[in-house]
Scaffold this motif. Structure first.
Motif, PDB file in Angstrom:
ATOM      1  N   PHE A 127      68.969 -33.574-125.862  1.00 19.91           N
ATOM      2  CA  PHE A 127      68.298 -32.909-126.989  1.00 19.91           C
ATOM      3  C   PHE A 127      69.196 -31.892-127.696  1.00 19.91           C
ATOM      4  O   PHE A 127      68.739 -31.197-128.606  1.00 19.91           O
ATOM      5  CB  PHE A 127      67.041 -32.184-126.497  1.00 19.91           C
ATOM      6  CG  PHE A 127      66.023 -33.091-125.861  1.00 19.91           C
ATOM      7  CD1 PHE A 127      65.564 -34.216-126.536  1.00 19.91           C
ATOM      8  CD2 PHE A 127      65.511 -32.822-124.593  1.00 19.91           C
ATOM      9  CE1 PHE A 127      64.622 -35.054-125.953  1.00 19.91           C
ATOM     10  CE2 PHE A 127      64.574 -33.652-124.000  1.00 19.91           C
ATOM     11  CZ  PHE A 127      64.130 -34.773-124.688  1.00 19.91           C
TER      12      PHE A 127
ATOM     13  N   GLU B 144      58.465 -32.797-129.746  1.00 15.52           N
ATOM     14  CA  GLU B 144      59.236 -34.043-129.606  1.00 15.52           C
ATOM     15  C   GLU B 144      59.937 -34.093-128.259  1.00 15.52           C
ATOM     16  O   GLU B 144      59.894 -35.099-127.546  1.00 15.52           O
ATOM     17  CB  GLU B 144      60.335 -34.109-130.683  1.00 15.52           C
ATOM     18  CG  GLU B 144      59.950 -34.841-131.930  1.00 15.52           C
ATOM     19  CD  GLU B 144      61.190 -35.081-132.778  1.00 15.52           C
ATOM     20  OE1 GLU B 144      61.762 -36.176-132.715  1.00 15.52           O
ATOM     21  OE2 GLU B 144      61.591 -34.143-133.510  1.00 15.52           O
TER      22      GLU B 144
ATOM     23  N   GLU C 274      68.679 -33.363-137.923  1.00  9.74           N
ATOM     24  CA  GLU C 274      67.482 -32.524-137.851  1.00  9.74           C
ATOM     25  C   GLU C 274      67.322 -31.967-136.444  1.00  9.74           C
ATOM     26  O   GLU C 274      67.501 -32.681-135.471  1.00  9.74           O
ATOM     27  CB  GLU C 274      66.268 -33.389-138.208  1.00  9.74           C
ATOM     28  CG  GLU C 274      65.056 -32.606-138.649  1.00  9.74           C
ATOM     29  CD  GLU C 274      63.865 -33.556-138.782  1.00  9.74           C
ATOM     30  OE1 GLU C 274      62.751 -33.102-138.514  1.00  9.74           O
ATOM     31  OE2 GLU C 274      64.075 -34.732-139.115  1.00  9.74           O
ATOM     32  N   LYS C 275      66.985 -30.713-136.338  1.00 10.98           N
ATOM     33  CA  LYS C 275      66.779 -30.098-135.026  1.00 10.98           C
ATOM     34  C   LYS C 275      65.544 -30.738-134.351  1.00 10.98           C
ATOM     35  O   LYS C 275      64.569 -31.064-135.017  1.00 10.98           O
ATOM     36  CB  LYS C 275      66.567 -28.595-135.197  1.00 10.98           C
ATOM     37  CG  LYS C 275      66.856 -27.816-133.921  1.00 10.98           C
ATOM     38  CD  LYS C 275      66.818 -26.319-134.172  1.00 10.98           C
ATOM     39  CE  LYS C 275      66.832 -25.534-132.870  1.00 10.98           C
ATOM     40  NZ  LYS C 275      65.898 -25.993-131.856  1.00 10.98           N
ATOM     41  N   ILE C 276      65.628 -30.910-133.050  1.00  8.70           N
ATOM     42  CA  ILE C 276      64.518 -31.533-132.320  1.00  8.70           C
ATOM     43  C   ILE C 276      63.511 -30.467-131.899  1.00  8.70           C
ATOM     44  O   ILE C 276      63.884 -29.477-131.276  1.00  8.70           O
ATOM     45  CB  ILE C 276      65.064 -32.290-131.088  1.00  8.70           C
ATOM     46  CG1 ILE C 276      66.059 -33.348-131.556  1.00  8.70           C
ATOM     47  CG2 ILE C 276      63.951 -32.933-130.295  1.00  8.70           C
ATOM     48  CD1 ILE C 276      67.132 -33.654-130.542  1.00  8.70           C
TER      49      ILE C 276
ATOM     50  N   MET D 296      73.042 -35.802-134.539  1.00  9.99           N
ATOM     51  CA  MET D 296      71.695 -35.717-135.119  1.00  9.99           C
ATOM     52  C   MET D 296      71.649 -34.538-136.095  1.00  9.99           C
ATOM     53  O   MET D 296      72.125 -33.456-135.786  1.00  9.99           O
ATOM     54  CB  MET D 296      70.663 -35.491-134.021  1.00  9.99           C
ATOM     55  CG  MET D 296      70.634 -36.637-133.034  1.00  9.99           C
ATOM     56  SD  MET D 296      69.074 -36.677-132.183  1.00  9.99           S
ATOM     57  CE  MET D 296      69.402 -38.011-131.047  1.00  9.99           C
TER      58      MET D 296
END
Lengths: 270, 270
Positions: free
Chosen positions: B35, B9, B3-5, B1
């Protein structure tokens, strides 16, 4: 409430509310009131939730516009997750100790395990939202939990046909059908259980010759109800002269022999 | 992934995952991996979620310590919400058009409406987490949806006793019982459906004389299973010589007369 509610709290609570009542439309005003927040703020929360649900393949969060508009959550597994989930069940069923005398397969445990039936119900609903059924129909007994979970994910009632409706349950409609063992049995539904002119989604646990499903179709004809789709958890492969077509099974079962490993595989559309 | 979560979220997704599998313990590592976040970060998320769940009376989020520790979500209604929910059902049932010939009450629709059965299942589970049942037991047919939802909220399997277990379902244990109509019927359970020495919670839809519940208790004795609790959706009031005691109903039904409004009220403990 004294302390202001933060975005992360709002989003978590909204997700809980939406997940608990799948496919039900909640207005933004409902949440705005719940959180004592502006509708524009809630609308931003929803946009962020939508992205999160998509990113983690948790189904779909949808904004519905118009007079009765708002936001709804539809659980569904992505096609990858769907196949992995069903393959896992196939593996559990492919166990020689499940073969019963007469070449039958024991699978009642799978059909009443909460995680399994919730997943299968969500999977069925995910494939059927577009069919817009008014209710889910099943025939007692073993398919009831999966059918209930599909009904829950669709946000629609479940209707259960039974072998006999006791006299004390009021007027009923009876239909004969060919049971799995080849005999003629009766299925019955109280007259008030279904409104004429509605749309039904049939969900059942097992199909061999299709007798039970054919019976449910006949029964619905008595109520002037249209069948929008038919799904079964498990169908025997290579059965000649089936009484029904257009049935979508989740899994297919090959011919089974005592002492041998049953062959259970996901249906192609999974 | 890429984009950082963000925290909001993470919290929304965790809430969705925990709500979908009630009473199941998820480790912090599970979420940390999901995550790509530190366990300490996830632990802070959980603390905030706990507060939000309490603030909005959504049940309880609990941190379980020890080797198999983590976090679990238990749906439950606060005592105010619980009573309001059951009172709402009582009102729906207090309708003269529901009275059937012979003084019976039509309530099958309430027992297969997803919102109703989810609520009743959560309410039952909320009262029974401390009893630590290994499974939920019901007798076909009408109680199955509520029993399934209770089983789901407890995170335990459902076991369904039936009138007859077909020969092709393997060895079964049969027990006679006194049915609602006063006749003697048989209930049956496949030998492999239950492991000896476990603990059962009985959930059924209706109790008059207690014959069905007494039958389920006898059946469990055959499996050396302890009954930790018995709940029914609806019980007739003022029945003499009941065959069982210690049964907790959600609602009580007074004697009914054709053409009159049935009297249905929440049980005192609700």
């Amino acid at each position: 409430m004294t302390e202001k509610i933060k975005r992360n709290e709002r989003m978590a609570v909204m997700m809980q509310v939406l997940t608990t009542a799948p496919n039900r439309i909640f207005t933004l005003s409902h949440f705005a009131e719940m959180f004592d927040a502006a509708k524009s703020t809630v609308s931003e929360d929803v946009a962020l939730l939508e992205k999160a649900v998509e990113r983690f393949s948790l189904g779909r969060l949808e904004t519905v516009t118009g007079a009765s508009g708002g936001v709804r959550y539809r659980p569904a597994l992505g096609s990858g997750g769907r196949r992995a989930f069903i393959e896992d069940i196939c593996q559990k069923l492919s166990d020689p100790s499940r073969v019963l005398p007469g070449g039958f397969l024991y699978y009642a445990d799978i059909l009443s395990d909460p995680e399994m039936v919730t997943g299968m119900g969500n999977l069925i609903a995910g494939a059927c939202y577009g069919l817009l059924p008014d209710f889910v129909l099943t025939m007692e007994t073993k398919g009831i939990p999966v059918a209930m979970m599909a009904a829950r994910a669709l946000g629609k009632p479940l209707v259960i046909a039974r072998h006999t409706i006791k006299a004390y349950e009021g007027s009923a409609v009876n239909t004969p059908y060919v049971s799995a063992s080849g005999g003629i049995e009766t299925m019955s539904l109280p007259r008030r259980a279904v409104e004429n002119g509605k749309k039904a989604l049939i969900v059942d646990d097992f199909m061999r010759g299709g007798g039970t499903i054919s019976g449910m179709k006949n029964l619905m004809r008595e109520f002037d109800v249209e069948i929008v789709g038919t799904l079964v958890v498990l169908a025997m492969e290579a059965v000649d002269n089936r009484l029904v077509d257009n049935v979508r099974p989740l899994m297919l079962l090959g011919p089974i022999q005592h002492g041998e490993t049953p062959v259970v595989r996901p249906a192609d559309w999974i």
